[in-house]
Write a protein that holds these residues in place. Structure first.
Motif, PDB file in Angstrom:
ATOM      1  N   GLY A 103      10.055  80.769  49.933  1.00 50.34           N
ATOM      2  CA  GLY A 103      10.780  79.803  48.895  1.00 50.34           C
ATOM      3  C   GLY A 103      11.487  80.334  47.785  1.00 50.34           C
ATOM      4  N   LYS A 104      11.748  81.751  47.880  1.00 50.01           N
ATOM      5  CA  LYS A 104      12.436  82.607  46.745  1.00 50.01           C
ATOM      6  C   LYS A 104      13.932  82.951  47.403  1.00 50.01           C
ATOM      7  N   PHE A 118      -0.104  77.486  53.545  1.00 50.18           N
ATOM      8  CA  PHE A 118      -0.575  78.468  52.620  1.00 50.18           C
ATOM      9  C   PHE A 118       0.266  78.590  51.044  1.00 50.18           C
ATOM     10  N   SER A 119       1.348  77.574  51.162  1.00 54.62           N
ATOM     11  CA  SER A 119       2.213  77.614  50.086  1.00 54.62           C
ATOM     12  C   SER A 119       3.059  76.689  50.218  1.00 54.62           C
ATOM     13  N   ALA A 138       9.549  69.116  41.405  1.00 56.84           N
ATOM     14  CA  ALA A 138       8.142  68.440  41.165  1.00 56.84           C
ATOM     15  C   ALA A 138       7.310  68.287  42.452  1.00 56.84           C
ATOM     16  N   ARG A 139       8.074  67.962  43.565  1.00 58.56           N
ATOM     17  CA  ARG A 139       7.321  67.834  44.876  1.00 58.56           C
ATOM     18  C   ARG A 139       6.418  68.950  45.235  1.00 58.56           C
ATOM     19  N   LEU A 140       7.066  70.120  44.933  1.00 61.96           N
ATOM     20  CA  LEU A 140       6.439  71.367  45.169  1.00 61.96           C
ATOM     21  C   LEU A 140       5.514  71.880  43.956  1.00 61.96           C
ATOM     22  N   GLY A 141       5.436  71.285  43.041  1.00 59.93           N
ATOM     23  CA  GLY A 141       4.584  71.829  42.001  1.00 59.93           C
ATOM     24  C   GLY A 141       5.318  73.162  41.418  1.00 59.93           C
ATOM     25  N   GLN A 142       6.695  73.150  41.383  1.00 63.43           N
ATOM     26  CA  GLN A 142       7.164  74.340  40.886  1.00 63.43           C
ATOM     27  C   GLN A 142       7.982  73.817  39.636  1.00 63.43           C
ATOM     28  N   VAL A 143       8.564  74.884  38.756  1.00 66.86           N
ATOM     29  CA  VAL A 143       9.525  74.506  37.572  1.00 66.86           C
ATOM     30  C   VAL A 143      11.004  74.443  38.389  1.00 66.86           C
ATOM     31  N   PRO A 144      11.785  73.804  37.788  1.00 68.67           N
ATOM     32  CA  PRO A 144      13.112  73.451  38.398  1.00 68.67           C
ATOM     33  C   PRO A 144      13.819  74.916  38.577  1.00 68.67           C
ATOM     34  N   GLY A 177       2.472  91.412  54.102  1.00 68.49           N
ATOM     35  CA  GLY A 177       3.564  90.570  54.339  1.00 68.49           C
ATOM     36  C   GLY A 177       3.640  89.161  53.842  1.00 68.49           C
ATOM     37  N   LEU A 178       3.969  88.241  54.725  1.00 70.00           N
ATOM     38  CA  LEU A 178       4.118  86.811  53.933  1.00 70.00           C
ATOM     39  C   LEU A 178       2.627  86.381  53.214  1.00 70.00           C
ATOM     40  N   TYR A 179       3.068  85.817  52.112  1.00 71.18           N
ATOM     41  CA  TYR A 179       1.726  85.533  51.328  1.00 71.18           C
ATOM     42  C   TYR A 179       0.672  86.749  51.122  1.00 71.18           C
TER      43      TYR A 179
END
Lengths: 451, 179
Positions: A186-187, B29-30, B59-65, A203-205
């Motif tokens: 997600g980055k 996992f995330s 907000a939905r993912l518990g992240q900062v914008p 690797g992942l996570y």
């Protein structure tokens, strides 16, 4: 007489009436390899792939079985497997055919690979520009789950496995495996610093992760079907199996063709398989392994060393047409097999314009993490653009080469090499064309057209 | 630039929320891994990545914008302003250029009337079309190619074929207004 294709991966997908659904796939012998694989222990599966000699089809050509065996045996972390379906290397369009027309072949190969490395979760990272392909794969996964090939117990073996499709969003750098991993996290897809060199370690996570190309995973299915040693009889030693070659540019019949690796030369591919150069023109140059591969110039001679079965090595000189299309031969002539995307250019083509096009691609796709690549790729684009506008300066030819020389080897990922190899090879091999468009010479040549 | 549509309703449609839940479930996992999928989902539903999208997904993912914003601004497929009803992506890269990709882009520009700075997406004045030069679409053997919305069109090497391609996508069934 054109050389016959050896269609293993492409065998069914262009047959009339062949569809992407699971019933059609099963009717054509689909999921038989999986039935075999669930009865083989993990180490046995990895060994079959090692014996097969399969090398990765994404670009680097790394041994697939070797990569799999890098997973730390004592790790108590979950193991993950990712299919790299981010096909973005200019000149390459093989994965598109598999995903759109024969998705179950990929799903089956991936399930077998997951069994081999003991991954209970897999992702297919598909490029954003294949929205239809993503839907086709999602449907294929749902069908496979319904048939019990996926889910809590793969074919009743007790091995649980889920596979999900993850869509990219238009960034070439996601094809780099650690960039791809960052992207799934997600980055921004900034490739990771090496070492560790292999995501199999971290690797992942931060879990052991295997990343394999679409075509590689499809090959796994066939390796299990026919046995590793039988697969290794296809192709040549150290270059085993079949490969899908994608030919585009100035040939009569561009397209995708599957051959045993190294059983075809570049000349046979261009003239016999693809019908030769379009419009009766002459060959000028070939990019043999995706846009990043160093260009080959018609008329060039290469000195290569050949090993005889007796063990003795002798040197011989070959021309461009004689180059065998495998990993080792293309490396020996100073280029690479890469993704097997072959771009052919005829004698009417302007090499400065062609490089300007590629430089624009790399400048757009650099992730911007490393200074030499971020600044260098843009600098090279600016130079080739100004040459194309007619503003080329004295010394631009050498400047281009110097910028490229200062990127390669100075970046976190191989994009640095990928973006400098075209410039290095174009400028070296077509130096006179660049000189004619820069400095004092350019006025004399200003009537020349564009690409 | 097409007129900015009204921001999506404060209460999001239930089917959208259900799809978002299903998407997040793909990443045991995330949750942060669902950033790209949710950006896709939002863009498909509401047309573009608004400020509200950034805040809601974070907000939905518990992240900062900023974690969502930095992703949305990196990947070329996400856009922060509304696009035309019909989105055309013409492949710019080498094999397509060799086969007439530049001509395809110029013809599309003429047919749609899209104008603007060609370093990014350009729009037709009526807001109907957005035209974009993009990097390799992985169909080099059938160059030159373009994508109209989600459909790939191949071998568009004559003005007639390009016009016919556009006609099949014109909304309401009427042909492309300019010839």
């Amino acid at each position: 007489m054109p050389i016959a294709e050896k269609r293993l991966i492409l065998k069914n997908l262009d047959e009339p009436g062949y569809t992407a659904d699971i019933e059609c796939y099963i009717k054509h012998g689909g999921y038989e390899s999986l039935k075999k694989a669930v009865k083989i222990p993990s180490a046995g599966l990895i060994n079959e792939v090692k014996v097969s000699g399969l090398r990765g089809r994404g670009g680097a050509g790394f041994g697939c079985g070797v990569k799999w065996s890098f997973i730390p045996p004592a790790s108590n972390k979950p193991i993950l497997l990712i299919c790299n379906a981010d096909e973005s290397e200019p000149g390459t369009f093989k994965d598109r055919q598999i995903i759109y027309k024969d998705p179950h072949q990929l799903v089956e190969g991936m399930i077998i690979a997951c069994l081999a490395v003991k991954a209970h979760l897999g992702y297919i990272y598909i490029r954003g520009e294949f929205p239809g392909g993503a839907k086709i794969l999602e449907r294929a996964i749902a069908e496979a789950r319904q048939k019990g090939f996926l889910g809590k117990s793969v074919m009743g073996s007790g091995f649980g496995l889920e596979i999900f499709v993850h869509r990219g969003a238009g960034a070439y750098i996601c094809g780099e495996e650690t960039g791809l991993i960052e992207s799934i996290e997600g980055k921004r897809p900034n490739p990771r610093i090496k070492p560790p060199y292999f995501p199999a370690v971290l690797g992942l996570y931060h879990c052991p992760t295997i990343v394999n190309n679409v075509e590689t995973l499809c090959a796994v299915k066939h390796i299990i079907a026919m046995g590793g040693s039988e697969y290794a009889r296809l192709g040549r030693p150290n270059n085993t199996g079949t490969r899908v070659y994608c030919v585009s540019g100035d040939v009569v019949k561009p397209g995708y063709y599957e051959f045993e690796v190294g059983r075809i030369t570049l000349g046979e591919l261009i003239y016999d398989v693809c019908g030769g150069i379009r419009n009766g023109n002459r060959l000028k140059a070939v990019i043999p392994g995706g846009s990043s591969a160093k260009i080959l110039k018609a008329g060039e001679r290469y000195k290569i060393k050949e090993k005889m079965p007796t063990g003795s090595v002798f040197e011989r000189e070959i021309g461009l047409e004689d180059i065998v299309m495998d990993f080792d031969s293309l490396a020996a002539v100073g280029s690479m097999a890469g993704s097997a995307g072959v771009i052919v250019m005829d004698h009417t083509r302007d090499m400065v314009a062609a490089l300007a096009n590629l430089n624009a691609f790399y400048a757009h796709e650099s992730c911007g993490q490393c200074t030499p690549c971020r600044e260098g790729s843009l600098w090279m684009q600016k130079i080739t653009s100004r040459i194309m506008r007619g503003d080329g300066r004295e010394g631009d030819t050498d400047l281009l080469k110097s910028v490229a020389d200062n990127i390669a080897g100075r970046t976190i990922c191989a994009f640095g090499e990928a973006c400098s190899w075209p410039t290095q090879s174009f400028v070296t091999k077509f130096r006179e064309e660049f000189l004619a468009k820069t400095g004092a010479a350019k006025e004399k040549n200003s009537e020349e057209g564009s690409l | 630039m097409p007129p900015r549509p009204t921001t999506p309703a404060k209460t999001l449609p239930t089917d959208f929320l259900a799809k978002a839940d299903e998407t997040v479930a793909h990443y045991p996992f995330s949750a942060r891994s669902a950033t790209l999928p949710l950006l896709h989902l939002w863009q498909e539903q509401f047309g573009f990545i608004s400020e509200e999208a950034i805040v809601w997904i974070a907000a939905r993912l518990g992240q900062v914008p900023i974690h969502v914003l930095e992703v949305a601004t990196f990947y070329p497929m996400f856009h922060r302003e509304p696009f035309g009803k019909i989105h055309i992506k013409v492949c710019r890269t080498l094999s397509c250029e060799l086969a007439g990709g530049r001509e395809l882009f110029e013809t599309m520009k003429r047919l749609t009337g899209a104008t603007g700075d060609e370093h990014g997406p350009i729009h037709s004045p009526d807001g109907r079309y957005t035209l974009e030069f993009v990097e390799c679409l992985a169909s080099c053997g059938t160059a030159p190619v373009c994508m109209v919305d989600e459909t790939l069109h191949e071998k568009l090497d004559t003005p007639e074929k390009i016009k016919a391609c556009l006609d099949t996508h014109s909304t309401g069934g009427e042909p492309c207004p300019i010839t």
